[in-house]
Design an enzyme around this catalytic site. Structure first.
Site, PDB file in Angstrom:
ATOM      1  CB  SER A 119     -58.250 -66.442-106.871  1.00 51.02           C
ATOM      2  OG  SER A 119     -56.928 -66.351-106.427  1.00 51.02           O
ATOM      3  CG  ASP A 144     -57.676 -61.086-100.706  1.00 52.25           C
ATOM      4  OD1 ASP A 144     -56.646 -61.708-100.386  1.00 52.25           O
ATOM      5  OD2 ASP A 144     -58.246 -61.230-101.810  1.00 52.25           O
ATOM      6  CG  HIS A 157     -58.600 -64.761-102.098  1.00 51.51           C
ATOM      7  ND1 HIS A 157     -58.044 -63.654-102.693  1.00 51.51           N
ATOM      8  CD2 HIS A 157     -58.359 -65.802-102.943  1.00 51.51           C
ATOM      9  CE1 HIS A 157     -57.480 -64.014-103.837  1.00 51.51           C
ATOM     10  NE2 HIS A 157     -57.670 -65.305-104.017  1.00 51.51           N
TER      11      HIS A 157
END
Length: 508
Positions: A184, A417, A443
């Site tokens: 991320s 995602d 994710h």
């Protein structure tokens, strides 16, 4: 990272810790990234998800760009030597992102560490968790919170830990082969670390690495629609129209229905609903949202009530999102508890550096059109004061965005995602990029497995709709790590190699 929205990420983040940024371990830019964890013993796995939670500390420089400022703060980190093939094994640096860092997670990185005989070290991001330089998080005190400062923290930590390891094994001047990992926002840091400090790492894995700062991030909402499919998307859009209509008529009782009566600002309430929908796809649980909505639409059941049940039972209840964290008045609190500080902190990074404003597209949006650019700018001004503004042009100029000119960085993204549209998806020889395609691949799937929340021990892939898709990408990632570590060894790292010409000794 992340998220959801900056809030979701944060909601998820703070929640992934007690915690997506709002936002992920660090999810909600955002919905707190999968490696953070809603509640220490909650939805994301509890104590069993950590390989170690033994805290270690180092002195870190507050301002790396002012040679006359010698202030320091205590930075927390973790060390795992269970798999380390001492003294010549590689060092895996796992970056913690926009959330409190409570230990080293037992995800797929642990599997790779076993195979490569690697140590794992994981420093906490400045300001988050227990690594805050200040007790009060005023806008003035937050001026040292940036990705640039964080990258220098990593460089200093890398040198500090190398010296610590050398002393432990009575080696002088040895330089291990390091490899950096992150997911991320931390995935972006991983890529940027290799870009800015190529001599300090053999390579990087940017799992769902959001390297492109985006001002109006309309692709986020578009991906939610695509991932939902026609029936679920239509149901979500109808919910949005009905809720918008009730708010426009002054019927705030709809907020009570969602357990969110405390959100006086309609935009804050609508952001909560948008994040609640997004998280189902971001973290690989689409059926939790879509199945009841599609069934309700077929049966003529009240769609708003059905969605409200999902929000209260799943997003707030099971996932652990905090309704209060969507309240701008709450975000203005400069002395939040450690477990709740990540909401304000991530929003500051959103408002000062990366934006990721998850605005509604002009046409065919899933979220309310009231979630627009003005809403985000007003939030930034209201929470942090005048002058805090995300100059995404300069951020992308500094790092390159998706035109990042580094080498030996591998990117991996899940097909469902929404954050993948801020990552590098075009592959090249020096910057390979892989898309993991399956119904519940969201994710950081490459590290977390499926679904991405709750967490899976060793990143188990068996619950993916297509385990072979994830396993194929994992093998490609391992091959890159193997090659790049080998090239480091040939260049003189680990002066007394005992592993032969290649690092890995077993297939994964």
């Amino acid at each position: 990272m992340g998220s959801g929205s900056a809030r979701a990420a944060t909601a998820a983040a703070a929640l992934l810790l007690l915690m997506l940024a709002r936002g992920g371990e660090s999810v909600s830019f955002w919905l707190p990234p999968p490696s953070a964890g809603v509640g220490e013993e909650g939805f994301l796995g509890g104590a069993s998800r950590y390989l170690t939670r033994d805290e270690r500390w180092m002195n870190q420089t507050l301002d790396h760009f002012n040679p006359t400022d010698h202030r320091q703060f205590k930075q927390r980190y973790y060390e795992l030597l269970d798999y380390y093939r001492a003294p010549n094994g590689p060092i895996f640096l796992k970056i913690c992102g926009e959330a409190s860092c409570n230990g080293i997670s037992n995800d797929y990185l642990a599997v790779m560490a076993k195979k490569f005989g690697a140590a794992i070290v994981s420093p906490e991001h400045r300001y988050y968790g227990r690594s805050s330089p200040f007790n009060s998080l005023t806008t003035e005190n937050l001026r040292f919170l940036s990705s640039k400062q964080a990258l220098f923290d990593l460089a200093v930590f890398r040198q500090y830990y190398q010296e610590t390891l050398n002393a432990k094994y009575n080696r002088s001047g040895a330089d291990s082969s390091w490899f950096v990992f992150g997911g991320s926002y931390a995935g972006a840091l991983s890529a940027w670390f290799r870009l800015k400090f190529p001599h300090l790492t053999c390579g990087s894995l940017a799992s769902s690495g959001v390297v492109l700062a985006v001002y109006n991030f309309t692709d986020f909402d578009k991906q939610i629609g695509d991932s939902a499919g026609p029936e679920c998307k239509e149901a979500l859009q109808e919910v949005t129209r009905l809720v918008d209509g009730q708010l426009q008529c002054g019927r705030n009782s709809v907020k009570q229905l969602f357990g969110a009566a405390k959100l006086e600002n309609d935009g804050d309430f609508l952001y909560l609903l948008a994040d609640a929908a997004a998280i189902a796809f971001q973290y690989g649980n689409p059926d939790a949202l879509c199945s009841p909505l599609i069934e309700a639409k077929k049966n003529g059941t009240d769609l708003v009530e059905t969605f409200a049940s999902y929000v209260k039972d799943y997003y707030i209840g099971k996932f652990g999102a905090s309704v209060a964290s969507y309240d701008q008045q709450y975000l203005k609190n400069t002395t939040p508890a450690v477990a709740e500080s990540s909401y304000r902190l991530w929003w500051y990074q959103v408002c000062s550096e990366v934006a990721f404003f998850q605005v509604a597209p002009k046409n065919d949006s899933v979220r309310s059109p009231k979630i627009d650019t003005r809403y985000h700018l007003d939030l930034c001004r209201n929470v942090f004061g005048e002058g805090v503004y995300p100059d995404v042009f300069m951020t992308n100029l500094y790092y390159g965005g998706t035109r990042i000119a580094g080498s030996k960085i591998v990117f991996a993204n899940g097909s469902q995602d929404p954050w993948r549209h801020a990552s590098k998806q075009k592959s090249s020889e020096e910057l390979p990029s892989y898309l993991i395609e399956c119904k519940n691949c969201g994710h950081c799937s490459d590290l977390s497995g499926c679904p991405q929340a709750p967490s899976n021990i060793e990143g188990d892939s068996s619950k993916c709709s297509s385990p072979e898709a994830l396993n194929k990408v994992r093998k490609q990632i391992v091959d890159h790590i193997d090659l790049w570590l080998s090239e480091c060894q040939e260049q003189g790292h680990d002066k007394e190699p005992s592993l032969g010409s290649r690092w890995s000794i077993a297939s994964i």
